[in-house]
Design an enzyme around this catalytic site. Structure first.
Site, PDB file in Angstrom:
ATOM      1  N   ASN A   1     -20.705 -57.452 -14.588  1.00  0.00           N
ATOM      2  CA  ASN A   1     -19.981 -56.251 -15.236  1.00  0.00           C
ATOM      3  C   ASN A   1     -20.664 -55.118 -15.555  1.00  0.00           C
ATOM      4  OD1 ASN A   1     -20.517 -58.471 -17.123  1.00  0.00           O
ATOM      5  ND2 ASN A   1     -20.107 -56.845 -18.548  1.00  0.00           N
TER       6      ASN A   1
ATOM      7  N   CYS B   1     -24.383 -51.178 -29.086  1.00  0.00           N
ATOM      8  CA  CYS B   1     -24.352 -51.313 -30.547  1.00  0.00           C
ATOM      9  C   CYS B   1     -23.827 -52.565 -31.399  1.00  0.00           C
ATOM     10  CB  CYS B   1     -23.264 -50.164 -31.210  1.00  0.00           C
ATOM     11  SG  CYS B   1     -23.444 -48.499 -30.525  1.00  0.00           S
TER      12      CYS B   1
ATOM     13  N   ALA C   1     -10.165 -63.619 -19.913  1.00  0.00           N
ATOM     14  CA  ALA C   1     -11.535 -64.152 -19.288  1.00  0.00           C
ATOM     15  C   ALA C   1     -12.142 -64.945 -20.710  1.00  0.00           C
ATOM     16  CB  ALA C   1     -12.275 -63.337 -18.630  1.00  0.00           C
ATOM     17  N   THR C   2     -12.183 -64.110 -21.708  1.00  0.00           N
ATOM     18  CA  THR C   2     -13.162 -64.617 -22.872  1.00  0.00           C
ATOM     19  C   THR C   2     -12.521 -66.039 -23.237  1.00  0.00           C
ATOM     20  OG1 THR C   2     -13.587 -62.535 -23.728  1.00  0.00           O
ATOM     21  CG2 THR C   2     -13.834 -64.311 -25.217  1.00  0.00           C
TER      22      THR C   2
ATOM     23  N   THR D   1       2.933 -70.638 -27.055  1.00  0.00           N
ATOM     24  CA  THR D   1       4.161 -69.952 -26.119  1.00  0.00           C
ATOM     25  C   THR D   1       3.807 -69.026 -25.284  1.00  0.00           C
ATOM     26  OG1 THR D   1       5.707 -70.305 -28.053  1.00  0.00           O
ATOM     27  CG2 THR D   1       6.421 -68.816 -26.507  1.00  0.00           C
TER      28      THR D   1
ATOM     29  N   SER E   1      -9.297 -62.338 -15.473  1.00  0.00           N
ATOM     30  CA  SER E   1      -8.654 -61.256 -16.649  1.00  0.00           C
ATOM     31  C   SER E   1      -7.900 -60.213 -16.146  1.00  0.00           C
ATOM     32  CB  SER E   1      -9.707 -60.566 -17.272  1.00  0.00           C
ATOM     33  OG  SER E   1      -9.269 -59.826 -18.239  1.00  0.00           O
ATOM     34  N   ALA E   2      -6.445 -60.240 -16.439  1.00  0.00           N
ATOM     35  CA  ALA E   2      -5.550 -59.026 -15.758  1.00  0.00           C
ATOM     36  C   ALA E   2      -5.999 -57.737 -16.089  1.00  0.00           C
ATOM     37  CB  ALA E   2      -4.200 -59.364 -16.454  1.00  0.00           C
ATOM     38  N   HIS E   3      -6.648 -57.465 -17.282  1.00  0.00           N
ATOM     39  CA  HIS E   3      -6.642 -55.922 -17.508  1.00  0.00           C
ATOM     40  C   HIS E   3      -8.009 -55.311 -16.668  1.00  0.00           C
ATOM     41  CE1 HIS E   3     -10.313 -55.672 -20.355  1.00  0.00           C
ATOM     42  NE2 HIS E   3      -9.871 -56.978 -20.428  1.00  0.00           N
TER      43      HIS E   3
HETATM   44  C1  LIG Z   1     -14.266 -58.047 -19.008  1.00  0.00           C
HETATM   45  C2  LIG Z   1     -15.007 -59.363 -19.022  1.00  0.00           C
HETATM   46  C3  LIG Z   1     -14.724 -60.679 -19.533  1.00  0.00           C
HETATM   47  C4  LIG Z   1     -13.796 -60.662 -20.842  1.00  0.00           C
HETATM   48  O1  LIG Z   1     -12.533 -60.774 -20.531  1.00  0.00           O
HETATM   49  P1  LIG Z   1     -11.251 -60.371 -21.454  1.00  0.00           P
HETATM   50  O2  LIG Z   1     -10.023 -60.899 -20.575  1.00  0.00           O
HETATM   51  O3  LIG Z   1     -11.391 -59.049 -21.723  1.00  0.00           O
HETATM   52  O4  LIG Z   1     -11.323 -61.387 -22.444  1.00  0.00           O
HETATM   53  C5  LIG Z   1     -15.428 -61.787 -19.289  1.00  0.00           C
HETATM   54  N1  LIG Z   1     -16.492 -61.674 -18.271  1.00  0.00           N
HETATM   55  C6  LIG Z   1     -16.739 -60.445 -17.620  1.00  0.00           C
HETATM   56  C7  LIG Z   1     -17.520 -60.650 -16.460  1.00  0.00           C
HETATM   57  C8  LIG Z   1     -15.927 -59.394 -17.853  1.00  0.00           C
HETATM   58  O5  LIG Z   1     -15.957 -58.425 -17.097  1.00  0.00           O
END
Ligand SMILES: *Cc1c(COP(=O)(O)O)cnc(C)c1O
Length: 425
Positions: free
Chosen positions: A154, A351, A74-75, A265, A224-226
């Site tokens: 988040n 931090c 997502a970044t 890729t 974002s997948a994770h």
């Molecule tokens: C985790 C998160 C991101 C970043 O996603 P990544 O896949 O870790 O780069 C961006 N926006 C929100 C709201 C998130 O919770």
């Protein structure tokens, strides 16, 4: 018996679902082809897998497969959306609107664009963390090219009224991007119907609206997948391809993958896992949202029924089911986190390289610095159990009570309250 430590930080990342891992494994070993190789079966096999995953991701959000651009997360998706639109639509305007509680992956690209001569408006939020469609409408100028407002925050889980905001953007001919990293896969979010339904409606099927309403929808969305039990290092950007056809300037150049928008890729195993994760979310989201909402309320009432001076951060009802952000008065944040080391949670402190700062999100909601430091974000997820919630309730109550008992200011504040309460009017 619960297994320690307990992971209750699912807004920061999630465990890969075993079914996702199983789907990925062959693509690390025997099916290792490059999805761009046109001349042999290794390549075709990889491309087929990517195509299937693209369908799975698209289906989760009601998009078309060709509207899904795979990224590293997502970044990157946020950066591509913001920089991509800013670059491509520069001749039409230079103004971007966002909100102060966005993820850094939106705020920082906006700040960089400011340094490059763009104008950015950072809208304030109300005490629940919400931005209104009226605020957005008032901030739009003839120079505005893009509005970016997250679907779900988040830190506090507040849902934004993205459907109304998308409508306002459409009326003004401005593109609308949403960071949906915390929304997609957890609550219904549909690119076809601009409708993100209320949590209370999750048991009902997503309303399908005629395709002409599509034009009122979201133009770009980051995933974002994770965050949804898929692997780290992969995500997607939804880019609307009709009504309107959104164009983007790529961030980096190279082999022209992903329609030229994202060269590099494709990480086939990660993409396969992301697709599988989306498929599972689509199947299980409604039941899971109810279960997580129930666990979250149990956690909330379990703590607040046994203790006073605990405040809820975020919206009381318009909130992601698994998210609970609480502030505990009269305890020190670092002592609280230390006392709760059997539970993996996030605190309201961030931090930085120089110091420990209170969360900018909580500050924006009007939470004072001291309380922000003694705040905890609980992020419940697919693998949390009721027994874990019971354990966490006990652990939190015990820790906060112990810390308050040794805090002389707590006794003074309590006596102050009591004598103030007994004063005649
Ligand atoms: C985790 C998160 C991101 C970043 O996603 P990544 O896949 O870790 O780069 C961006 N926006 C929100 C709201 C998130 O919770």
């Amino acid at each position: 018996m619960v297994h320690l430590p307990i992971f209750m930080d699912n807004n920061s990342t999630t465990r890969v679902d075993p079914r996702v891992l199983e789907a990925m494994l062959p693509y690390f070993s025997e099916r290792y082809g490059n999805a761009a190789s046109r001349h042999h079966s290794f390549g075709w096999e990889a491309k087929d897998a990517v195509d299937r995953a693209r369908e799975q991701v698209a289906e989760l959000i009601g998009a078309e497969a060709r509207e899904i651009i795979f990224t590293s997360g997502a970044t990157e998706s946020n950066n591509l959306a913001l920089r991509g639109v800013a670059g491509m639509y520069r001749t039409q305007g230079n103004h971007i609107i966002t909100a102060v509680t966005e993820h850094k992956a939106v705020l920082d690209p906006c700040k960089r664009l400011q340094r490059e001569g763009y104008d950015a408006t950072f809208l304030p939020v109300d005490r629940f963390g919400r931005v209104s469609a009226e605020q957005v409408a008032q901030a739009i100028t003839p120079k505005t090219i893009l509005v970016s407002i997250m679907a779900v925050n988040n830190e506090v889980g507040t849902l934004q009224p993205i459907q109304e905001i998308a409508g306002v953007c459409k009326e003004h001919g401005v593109l609308f991007h949403t960071d949906a990293a915390q929304a997609a896969g957890k609550i219904p979010i549909d690119m076809q119907t601009p409708e993100r339904q209320r949590i209370s409606n999750v048991l009902h099927p997503v309303r399908k609206v005629p395709s002409d309403e599509r034009s009122r929808g979201i133009d770009l969305a980051s995933l974002s997948a994770h965050k949804i039990y898929g692997p780290k290092g992969v995500g997607a950007l939804f880019v609307r391809r009709r009504d309107p056809h959104v164009r983007l300037e790529p961030i980096f150049d190279g082999g022209g993958h992903e329609g030229g928008l994202r060269s590099g890729t494709l990480p086939v195993p990660l993409i396969v896992g992301f697709g599988k994760a989306c498929e599972l979310c689509l199947q299980e989201m409604r039941v899971e949202a109810v279960r997580l909402g129930t666990l979250r309320e149990k956690l909330y009432h379990g703590i607040t029924s046994r203790m006073s001076e605990v405040s809820l951060n975020g919206h009381p009802t318009e909130r992601l089911p698994g998210t609970l952000n609480l502030s505990f008065a009269h305890v020190k944040g670092d002592a609280l986190m230390m006392g709760l080391r059997n539970v993996a949670i996030s605190s309201g402190s961030a931090c930085t390289s120089a110091s420990v700062e209170p969360s900018y999100v909580l500050k924006a909601l009007g939470v004072d610095d001291e309380l922000a430091h003694s705040s905890i974000r609980f992020g419940l997820g697919r693998f949390n159990t009721e027994e874990e919630v019971d354990y966490v309730i006990d652990e939190v109550v015990r820790t906060v009570e112990r810390l308050r008992a040794i805090n002389p200011m707590y006794e003074i504040a309590r006596q102050g309250n009591e004598s103030a309460g007994s004063q005649p009017p």
